[in-house]
Design an enzyme around this catalytic site. Structure first.
Site, PDB file in Angstrom:
ATOM      1  N   SER A  37       0.801  -1.240   0.000  1.00 11.28           N
ATOM      2  CA  SER A  37       0.000   0.000   0.000  1.00 11.28           C
ATOM      3  C   SER A  37       0.823   1.273   0.000  1.00 11.28           C
ATOM      4  O   SER A  37       0.252   2.354  -0.172  1.00 11.28           O
ATOM      5  CB  SER A  37      -0.927   0.027   1.210  1.00 11.28           C
ATOM      6  OG  SER A  37      -2.097  -0.654   0.906  1.00 11.28           O
ATOM      7  N   LYS A  46       0.257   3.469  -2.882  1.00  8.94           N
ATOM      8  CA  LYS A  46      -0.932   4.316  -3.018  1.00  8.94           C
ATOM      9  C   LYS A  46      -0.603   5.807  -2.874  1.00  8.94           C
ATOM     10  O   LYS A  46      -1.303   6.655  -3.423  1.00  8.94           O
ATOM     11  CB  LYS A  46      -1.993   3.898  -1.981  1.00  8.94           C
ATOM     12  CG  LYS A  46      -2.519   2.483  -2.249  1.00  8.94           C
ATOM     13  CD  LYS A  46      -3.393   1.953  -1.113  1.00  8.94           C
ATOM     14  CE  LYS A  46      -3.814   0.513  -1.408  1.00  8.94           C
ATOM     15  NZ  LYS A  46      -4.515  -0.123  -0.284  1.00  8.94           N
ATOM     16  N   TYR A  64      -3.318  -2.465 -10.406  1.00  8.08           N
ATOM     17  CA  TYR A  64      -3.263  -2.319  -8.942  1.00  8.08           C
ATOM     18  C   TYR A  64      -2.358  -3.385  -8.309  1.00  8.08           C
ATOM     19  O   TYR A  64      -1.501  -3.073  -7.473  1.00  8.08           O
ATOM     20  CB  TYR A  64      -4.695  -2.394  -8.378  1.00  8.08           C
ATOM     21  CG  TYR A  64      -4.736  -2.408  -6.874  1.00  8.08           C
ATOM     22  CD1 TYR A  64      -4.510  -1.247  -6.147  1.00  8.08           C
ATOM     23  CD2 TYR A  64      -4.976  -3.587  -6.182  1.00  8.08           C
ATOM     24  CE1 TYR A  64      -4.527  -1.259  -4.756  1.00  8.08           C
ATOM     25  CE2 TYR A  64      -4.998  -3.611  -4.796  1.00  8.08           C
ATOM     26  CZ  TYR A  64      -4.772  -2.448  -4.095  1.00  8.08           C
ATOM     27  OH  TYR A  64      -4.775  -2.460  -2.716  1.00  8.08           O
ATOM     28  N   TYR A 124      -4.278   2.688   8.103  1.00  8.40           N
ATOM     29  CA  TYR A 124      -5.450   1.838   8.301  1.00  8.40           C
ATOM     30  C   TYR A 124      -6.363   2.440   9.357  1.00  8.40           C
ATOM     31  O   TYR A 124      -6.490   3.652   9.440  1.00  8.40           O
ATOM     32  CB  TYR A 124      -5.033   0.393   8.645  1.00  8.40           C
ATOM     33  CG  TYR A 124      -4.076  -0.171   7.629  1.00  8.40           C
ATOM     34  CD1 TYR A 124      -4.481  -0.349   6.314  1.00  8.40           C
ATOM     35  CD2 TYR A 124      -2.771  -0.487   7.952  1.00  8.40           C
ATOM     36  CE1 TYR A 124      -3.619  -0.847   5.350  1.00  8.40           C
ATOM     37  CE2 TYR A 124      -1.895  -0.997   7.002  1.00  8.40           C
ATOM     38  CZ  TYR A 124      -2.329  -1.166   5.707  1.00  8.40           C
ATOM     39  OH  TYR A 124      -1.482  -1.652   4.759  1.00  8.40           O
ATOM     40  N   VAL A 156       1.027  -3.677   3.984  1.00 10.84           N
ATOM     41  CA  VAL A 156       1.027  -4.992   4.625  1.00 10.84           C
ATOM     42  C   VAL A 156       2.339  -5.747   4.423  1.00 10.84           C
ATOM     43  O   VAL A 156       2.548  -6.790   5.035  1.00 10.84           O
ATOM     44  CB  VAL A 156      -0.170  -5.883   4.180  1.00 10.84           C
ATOM     45  CG1 VAL A 156      -1.485  -5.300   4.639  1.00 10.84           C
ATOM     46  CG2 VAL A 156      -0.162  -6.128   2.680  1.00 10.84           C
TER      47      VAL A 156
HETATM   48  N1  GLU Z   1      -2.121  -5.338  -2.223  1.00  6.34           N
HETATM   49  C1  GLU Z   1      -2.710  -5.318  -0.918  1.00  6.34           C
HETATM   50  C2  GLU Z   1      -4.200  -5.531  -0.985  1.00  6.34           C
HETATM   51  O1  GLU Z   1      -4.832  -5.004  -1.837  1.00  6.34           O
HETATM   52  C3  GLU Z   1      -2.372  -4.006  -0.288  1.00  6.34           C
HETATM   53  C4  GLU Z   1      -2.812  -3.945   1.100  1.00  6.34           C
HETATM   54  C5  GLU Z   1      -2.031  -3.023   1.948  1.00  6.34           C
HETATM   55  O2  GLU Z   1      -0.797  -2.974   1.914  1.00  6.34           O
HETATM   56  O3  GLU Z   1      -2.695  -2.310   2.700  1.00  6.34           O
HETATM   57  O4  GLU Z   1      -4.784  -6.231  -0.221  1.00  6.34           O
END
Ligand code: GLU
Length: 303
Positions: free
Chosen positions: A63, A66, A188, A239, A257
């Site tokens: 993430s 992002k 993604y 989160y 994650v």
């Molecule tokens: N590729 C992971 C997912 O979509 C990213 C989650 C994350 O790092 O928060 O579940």
């Protein structure tokens, strides 16, 4: 300030925390990473870099990508993405679908998965290759031309990505995707599966500490846009524990994650930590403790 001494001391201090929490297992290939790894890197606004522990070992950025896809979309489109995604903390897990239905297909923020899918979709429209443009930005800003997608991780996530696929279809059902669901998902998964070290990431996120100025010295974002990305990181980047992160660390931050966290001290430096074992909210346990110690020692919290 003896920055190297501070980082060495932090690495020693958090070593005992590496077994608190657990490595993400819902993406099978991530579960093979050793929880004993830990790295920290600080990139100063003038380009000086300090690191300790496993700071040069590549890991799955997940993430953290992002932040960079959002920055890219804002650099092309300025503010129009905010018609398709809110910028409020969600109060629900990063992969929750309940809220998306209640909010009629407008994700709460660009850092939960639903919001990130919308941002990736927009980037795909703008560039024709969303994951490739995130990779290009990361290569340019980190100075590492070898930043690459880990195909095994991307395939592992695609093979277990039912929830992300469901969210993408729900977004499409509300008319909030411009591209075919499969194309958005592939981009993604690839952007999340990029591999980088703490050093690469600290350098690549430095533009957020330099009010939008890229490594090459040219403006990538305006100071105002850089402020906005940092603000969304502070409120939505960790989160369902952004309040706890602000309380303990006191900086804009984004976690993934894979166990990485990028934090920004505006005007001063960027800091990246990596510890694969995650706490109940999905944030690196050792990483948060390290950033807590970092802002306590340096007194560089924004508060
Ligand atoms: N590729 C992971 C997912 O979509 C990213 C989650 C994350 O790092 O928060 O579940």
């Amino acid at each position: 300030m003896d920055m190297q001494g501070i980082l060495d001391e932090i690495v020693e201090r958090v070593a005992t925390l590496c077994h608190q929490g657990s490595v993400a297992a819902y993406i099978p290939s991530l579960s093979q990473v050793s929880p004993e790894k830990f790295g920290i890197c600080v990139a100063m606004a003038d380009g000086t870099v300090y690191g300790a522990g496993d700071w040069r070992t590549p890991f799955s950025i997940q993430s953290l990508s992002k932040v960079f896809s959002l920055a890219l979309v804002m650099s092309y489109d300025y503010d129009s993405i905010w018609r398709r995604v809110f910028r409020e903390p969600s109060g629900t897990p990063f992969n929750s679908m309940v809220q998306l239905e209640a909010d009629r297909g407008i994700p709460r923020n660009p850092f939960i998965n639903a919001g990130a899918l919308v941002v990736t979709d927009r980037l795909l429209t703008l560039t024709g290759d969303a994951a490739g443009s995130v990779r290009g930005l990361l290569r340019r800003e980190s100075g590492n031309p070898e930043v690459e997608v880990d195909e095994v991780v991307a395939a592992s996530e695609a093979g277990h990505g039912h929830r992300n696929a469901s969210m993408a279809h729900l977004l499409a059902s509300y008319g909030n995707l411009e591209n075919p669901v499969d194309d958005v998902l592939a981009n993604y998964f690839n952007q999340c599966a990029l591999e980088m070290s703490c050093e690469d990431l600290a350098k690549a996120s430095l533009f957020l500490a330099r009010h939008g100025v890229s490594t090459g010295g040219t403006p990538f974002l305006s100071p105002n846009q850089s402020k906005r990305v940092n603000a969304v990181m502070l409120t939505c980047g960790t989160y369902d524990a952004a309040g706890e992160f602000a309380y303990r660390v006191g900086l804009p931050g984004k976690s993934g994650v894979g166990g990485g966290i990028v934090a920004i001290v505006p005007g001063r430096c960027s800091v990246t930590v990596w510890g694969p074992a995650l706490g109940p909210n999905g944030n690196s346990v050792a990483g948060i403790a390290a950033l807590d110690a970092f802002t306590a020692r340096t007194e560089w919290s924004i508060f």
